[in-house]
Design a protein around this motif. Structure first.
Motif, PDB file in Angstrom:
ATOM      1  N   GLN A  12       0.837  -1.194   0.000  1.00 43.74           N
ATOM      2  CA  GLN A  12       0.000   0.000   0.000  1.00 43.74           C
ATOM      3  C   GLN A  12       0.878   1.252   0.000  1.00 43.74           C
ATOM      4  OE1 GLN A  12      -2.577   0.429   3.382  1.00 43.74           O
ATOM      5  NE2 GLN A  12      -3.877   1.905   2.352  1.00 43.74           N
ATOM      6  N   ILE A  41      -6.799   4.146  -2.475  1.00 41.10           N
ATOM      7  CA  ILE A  41      -5.632   3.397  -2.010  1.00 41.10           C
ATOM      8  C   ILE A  41      -5.417   3.646  -0.520  1.00 41.10           C
ATOM      9  CG2 ILE A  41      -3.125   3.159  -2.201  1.00 41.10           C
ATOM     10  CD1 ILE A  41      -3.458   3.759  -5.198  1.00 41.10           C
ATOM     11  N   CYS A  43      -7.648   4.126   1.637  1.00 41.42           N
ATOM     12  CA  CYS A  43      -8.671   3.329   2.329  1.00 41.42           C
ATOM     13  C   CYS A  43      -8.502   1.844   2.049  1.00 41.42           C
ATOM     14  CB  CYS A  43     -10.062   3.776   1.893  1.00 41.42           C
ATOM     15  SG  CYS A  43     -10.417   5.479   2.316  1.00 41.42           S
ATOM     16  N   LYS A  44      -7.457   1.482   1.309  1.00 42.20           N
ATOM     17  CA  LYS A  44      -7.150   0.090   0.939  1.00 42.20           C
ATOM     18  C   LYS A  44      -8.338  -0.552   0.242  1.00 42.20           C
ATOM     19  CE  LYS A  44      -4.663  -3.883   2.686  1.00 42.20           C
ATOM     20  NZ  LYS A  44      -4.178  -4.595   3.836  1.00 42.20           N
ATOM     21  N   LEU A  79      -4.407  -4.942  -3.457  1.00 41.42           N
ATOM     22  CA  LEU A  79      -3.664  -4.734  -2.219  1.00 41.42           C
ATOM     23  C   LEU A  79      -3.918  -5.840  -1.204  1.00 41.42           C
ATOM     24  CD1 LEU A  79      -4.266  -0.918  -1.770  1.00 41.42           C
ATOM     25  CD2 LEU A  79      -2.153  -2.014  -2.467  1.00 41.42           C
ATOM     26  N   LEU A  80      -4.922  -6.680  -1.449  1.00 35.78           N
ATOM     27  CA  LEU A  80      -5.296  -7.704  -0.481  1.00 35.78           C
ATOM     28  C   LEU A  80      -4.371  -8.909  -0.562  1.00 35.78           C
ATOM     29  CD1 LEU A  80      -9.155  -7.673  -1.014  1.00 35.78           C
ATOM     30  CD2 LEU A  80      -7.866  -6.487   0.740  1.00 35.78           C
TER      31      LEU A  80
END
Length: 150
Positions: free
Chosen positions: A46, A104, A106-107, A112-113
């Motif tokens: 991230q 991004i 806030c993911k 990104l997972l």
């Protein structure tokens, strides 16, 4: 040969995957194997995505990092069109970059997972679908029962 369920490489003449216990069937095609291998991926950082978006976001470089190549190419084209139009389309690219930056932070992108988070998300979606199907089935049954009382 690879397990269709977990993607692990299997020894020859095995009927069940030693990793996940899935029954091994036919050998998957190379296309299926590539799909399986894409599922097993490392999570993207991230922090790196934020830095790329912050400094090179208007060009869409963070999209290439997050494996969103089509979006990255579109942003590159919009940014270069901004050079030809004295910056008019560059504003669009900048606003798009700002939105991506917030997402991004806030993911929000699946890239990104981790694999565990992806599996958990898929399990939640599957449970939701089963619940909706159960509610729909029982609602139909209740309507039939209600019609019988008339």
């Amino acid at each position: 040969m690879f397990c269709i369920n977990c993607g692990k490489e299997l020894p020859e003449n095995v009927k069940f995957c030693p990793e996940c216990g899935q029954q091994v069937g036919n050998i998957p095609s190379p296309v299926q194997q590539s799909i399986i291998m894409k599922k097993e991926r490392e999570p993207k950082s991230q922090f790196v995505a934020i830095l790329l978006c912050l400094f090179l976001g208007a060009l869409g470089i963070h999209d290439f990092y997050l494996n969103r190549n089509t979006t990255g190419v579109v942003k590159l084209i919009i940014a270069f069109l901004g050079l030809l139009t004295s910056g008019a389309t560059f504003i669009i690219s900048f606003v798009w970059c700002l939105i991506d930056f917030i997402i991004i932070l806030c993911k929000g992108f699946d890239e990104l997972l981790t694999n565990e988070e992806i599996k958990l998300k898929e399990e939640k979606e599957e449970a939701y679908k089963k619940r909706r199907k159960y509610i729909k089935k029982n609602t139909k049954q209740e309507k039939k029962n209600y019609k019988g009382f008339k």
